[in-house]
Each structure stands twice: as C-alpha cells, then as structure tokens.
Design a protein around this motif. Structure first.
Motif, mmCIF file in Angstrom:
data_model
loop_
_atom_site.group_PDB
_atom_site.id
_atom_site.type_symbol
_atom_site.label_atom_id
_atom_site.label_comp_id
_atom_site.label_asym_id
_atom_site.label_seq_id
_atom_site.Cartn_x
_atom_site.Cartn_y
_atom_site.Cartn_z
ATOM 1 N N VAL A 96 14.599 -65.978 6.010
ATOM 2 C CA VAL A 96 14.359 -64.940 5.011
ATOM 3 C C VAL A 96 15.385 -63.824 5.135
ATOM 4 C CG1 VAL A 96 12.674 -63.306 4.092
ATOM 5 C CG2 VAL A 96 11.902 -65.491 5.003
ATOM 6 N N ALA A 97 15.836 -63.532 6.355
ATOM 7 C CA ALA A 97 16.826 -62.473 6.562
ATOM 8 C C ALA A 97 18.144 -62.790 5.856
ATOM 9 C CB ALA A 97 17.067 -62.261 8.054
ATOM 10 N N LYS A 98 18.409 -64.069 5.613
ATOM 11 C CA LYS A 98 19.640 -64.473 4.922
ATOM 12 C C LYS A 98 19.481 -64.507 3.408
ATOM 13 C CE LYS A 98 21.018 -67.459 8.782
ATOM 14 N NZ LYS A 98 21.211 -68.875 9.213
ATOM 15 N N ASP A 99 18.252 -64.349 2.926
ATOM 16 C CA ASP A 99 17.960 -64.463 1.493
ATOM 17 C C ASP A 99 17.750 -63.064 0.921
ATOM 18 O OD1 ASP A 99 16.768 -64.872 -1.030
ATOM 19 O OD2 ASP A 99 15.871 -66.771 -0.397
ATOM 20 N N GLU A 100 18.753 -62.524 0.255
ATOM 21 C CA GLU A 100 18.699 -61.144 -0.227
ATOM 22 C C GLU A 100 17.575 -60.926 -1.230
ATOM 23 O OE1 GLU A 100 20.271 -58.511 0.889
ATOM 24 O OE2 GLU A 100 21.195 -59.782 2.414
ATOM 25 N N LEU A 101 17.322 -61.918 -2.092
ATOM 26 C CA LEU A 101 16.269 -61.760 -3.084
ATOM 27 C C LEU A 101 14.902 -61.681 -2.420
ATOM 28 C CD1 LEU A 101 15.247 -61.606 -5.967
ATOM 29 C CD2 LEU A 101 15.296 -64.113 -6.073
ATOM 30 N N ARG A 102 14.620 -62.582 -1.487
ATOM 31 C CA ARG A 102 13.331 -62.561 -0.800
ATOM 32 C C ARG A 102 13.170 -61.275 0.007
ATOM 33 N NH1 ARG A 102 11.816 -67.868 2.410
ATOM 34 N NH2 ARG A 102 9.743 -66.890 2.313
ATOM 35 N N LYS A 103 14.240 -60.824 0.639
ATOM 36 C CA LYS A 103 14.183 -59.565 1.386
ATOM 37 C C LYS A 103 13.771 -58.405 0.470
ATOM 38 C CE LYS A 103 17.472 -58.349 4.133
ATOM 39 N NZ LYS A 103 18.830 -58.132 4.709
ATOM 40 N N LYS A 104 14.404 -58.347 -0.682
ATOM 41 C CA LYS A 104 14.116 -57.250 -1.615
ATOM 42 C C LYS A 104 12.678 -57.298 -2.098
ATOM 43 C CE LYS A 104 15.842 -55.030 -5.818
ATOM 44 N NZ LYS A 104 16.868 -55.064 -6.898
ATOM 45 N N LEU A 105 12.195 -58.512 -2.421
ATOM 46 C CA LEU A 105 10.826 -58.652 -2.907
ATOM 47 C C LEU A 105 9.818 -58.249 -1.843
ATOM 48 C CD1 LEU A 105 11.115 -62.025 -4.865
ATOM 49 C CD2 LEU A 105 10.916 -59.729 -5.834
#
Length: 325
Positions: A193-202
């Motif tokens: 998840v730390a590599k996924d900017e969209l999931r981090k933002k959500l």
C-alpha cells in the motif's frame, strides 16, 4: 440501557439500522420505524408506541429522526408531550456517525438527555467534503484546533490496537474501533500500500475527524516503534492486510502483544472456516509462528462481538486444507 428508535420517511431507518449493525454489531433495544407512502401520522405513532413497549427501560428513550418538522418528528414530539416530557429526547438529521456514536455512548451514559447532547457534535463532524477546499471555513478551523497538542513530545508510541483486516481502514475501524480505543493516529503498515499513491491518499482521507491517517512500509514502522524522541502521548492503531506483515513487524521489534483478527478475504486456494476469515497454508504457518512468539489473538469484527477461539478456527481451517490435498 437507553432505548433507541430510528424513525424515517420510507425505508431509510431500516437501511441505517442494518448499516449500524455491520459496523458496530447487532444491538438490543433498538427499533427502526418507517412511514410508508400509504400510511399517516397515526400509523407511525402507533409503531413508536409498540417499539417503546418492547424496550427493557421505557423511562429512557432516544428518538433519532430523519427530518426536523416531518411527520416522524412531529409524532415523536407528541409522544414526549404525552408521556415523558422530562426524559425522552429527539435528535433530527439522522446519519450513520450519529447512530454509531449513540451506540457507543450507551455503554457509558445512562440517560437519553446525555446521549442526545453528546451525539450532535459527532453527527456534524461526519459531514466532510472532498476535495477539502470545498469544506466550509469554520469546519477547517475546528478540525485544525482538534489536532493533538503533544505532537513531537518525547516518548514512544502507545499501541492501542493492532488489527489484521484485508479491507484496512473502513467503517468498522473508523467508527467502532476508533471509539473504543481512542487513537490519535491510524497507521496502515504495508509495503504494497505504501507504494500505491492512490490507496495511500484514500486511506488518509478516510481517517475520522481528529485522527491522523498514515501509510508506512514495514521497515519504517519498525523505526517509528523504536523512536523514543517524538511520539510521547501518541496513541497508534495499527492496521495490517495479512499475518505475514504482522510477523515481519514483530520480528523487527514492533511491540505487539495482542493482534485483533478482524477480516481476511477469501481468494483462490484459501478455505473459510467462518464468515470473515479465510486461510491458506502460509497463513496457518504464519499464525503458528506468531503464537510461538507469544502473541495473543483477539478474533472480533467489532468491539461488541463475542471473542471467538482462534485455536479452534485454525484447527478447522487446517482440516479443510487437508481435505483438499
């Protein structure tokens, strides 16, 4: 316990009752009352009377209605005038944060008046806008004022909950678990998840009011857990997608003593010994290692659920996997 009536035009009350149960668990002394198109004021008033008659404590009743001045409100108000002018209370503008807060408040408050006065703030805080620039200015100021004042104080994190949940930060966590553990920060610990900017933002946006949301890789969580310079007074709720990430964190030095096992999604190759947990052989082996390290398992979706026996669940899962091989 204070009885709660949810009253609405149409099926809204039934729907929000179901949503509340999904997040906070099934509740006693709560009834949904609906006013359908073919019904009139006397019909909903009679339904309210029947609901109140079913409560264990009929002296303390909180009525949550959808609309101020609508028929459900008017009939509830009429009942109060006739029966309990000094004890029953009505709150209009029913939303899900209000309902969850009412459920949580019943655990520590004994009167409808107390709960009614308390839940209004939570109901208002639950109204947020994305993008944030659309948020009214007074809300932005209030949110800023609510930030913890001890950020950066000397000391380590206090870990109030560590949870395995394949959905990570969702309604059950943002409401019921947050209310019961009172964290200042919710930290998703995951390399993926730390590599996924969209999931981090959500995830950051999904954090409840007054709680900061973070996403960090496992090695960073290990560093943060050992830092005794900046996190004094900070209460952290940790979320993991799977037991493998928990094992890496614990082996790295994150001081987790109990892991709440809330939800593990089913996928090909996994077996499902109960409604919310699915395992493959790697999962079972990982839980065995966690147990050997001394971790305790708390199997609950929400705080109000009864704890399940993890050993029995793992034994059933192993049996199901053995049948497949």
């Amino acid at each position: 316990m204070v009885g709660i009536i949810l009253a609405s035009h149409g099926d809204f009350a039934e729907g929000i009752l179901q949503s509340g149960a999904m997040i906070f668990g099934e509740q006693e002394n709560v009834k949904a009352i609906t006013l359908m198109p073919s019904e009139g004021p006397d019909d909903i008033k009679e339904k309210m009377k029947e609901a109140i008659a079913s409560f264990d404590n009929q002296d303390e009743v909180l009525i949550l209605v959808d609309l101020w001045g609508g028929t459900p409100f008017n009939q509830a108000n009429s009942l109060i005038e006739e029966h309990q002018k000094d004890k029953w209370a009505i709150v209009a503008g029913l939303n899900l944060p209000m309902l969850i807060e009412a459920y949580a408040s019943r655990l520590s408050m004994d009167t409808a008046y107390e709960i009614a006065a308390h839940i209004v703030t939570t109901a208002k805080e639950g109204i947020k806008v994305s993008p944030e620039k659309l948020q009214p200015m007074e809300k932005a100021i209030a949110t800023a004022a609510a930030k913890p004042s001890n950020v950066g104080a000397p000391g380590k994190f206090e870990f109030v909950l560590a949870r395995i949940d394949s959905r990570l930060l969702h309604g059950q966590v943002a409401t019921s678990w947050t209310r019961s553990t009172n964290p200042t920060r919710i930290i998703v610990v995951s390399d993926a998840v730390a590599k996924d900017e969209l999931r981090k933002k959500l995830i950051q946006q999904a954090a409840p009011p007054g709680v900061k949301g973070h996403v960090v890789p496992i090695h960073k969580m290990v560093e943060l857990a050992k830092d005794d310079r900046h996190f004094g007074g900070q209460r952290a709720l940790l979320l993991f997608e799977n037991p493998q990430d928990v094992l890496r964190a614990v082996e790295g030095g994150v001081p987790i003593e109990t892991i709440n096992v809330g939800s593990m999604a089913h996928s090909p190759g996994k077996v499902q010994p109960n409604k919310t947990l699915a395992f493959n052989q790697e999962d079972l082996d990982t839980f065995a290692k966690l147990k050997k390290l001394g971790l305790k398992f708390d199997v609950r979706r929400v705080p109000n659920d009864s704890k399940e026996n993890m050993n029995e669940i793992l034994k059933r899962a192993q049996g199901l996997l053995n049948k497949r091989s």
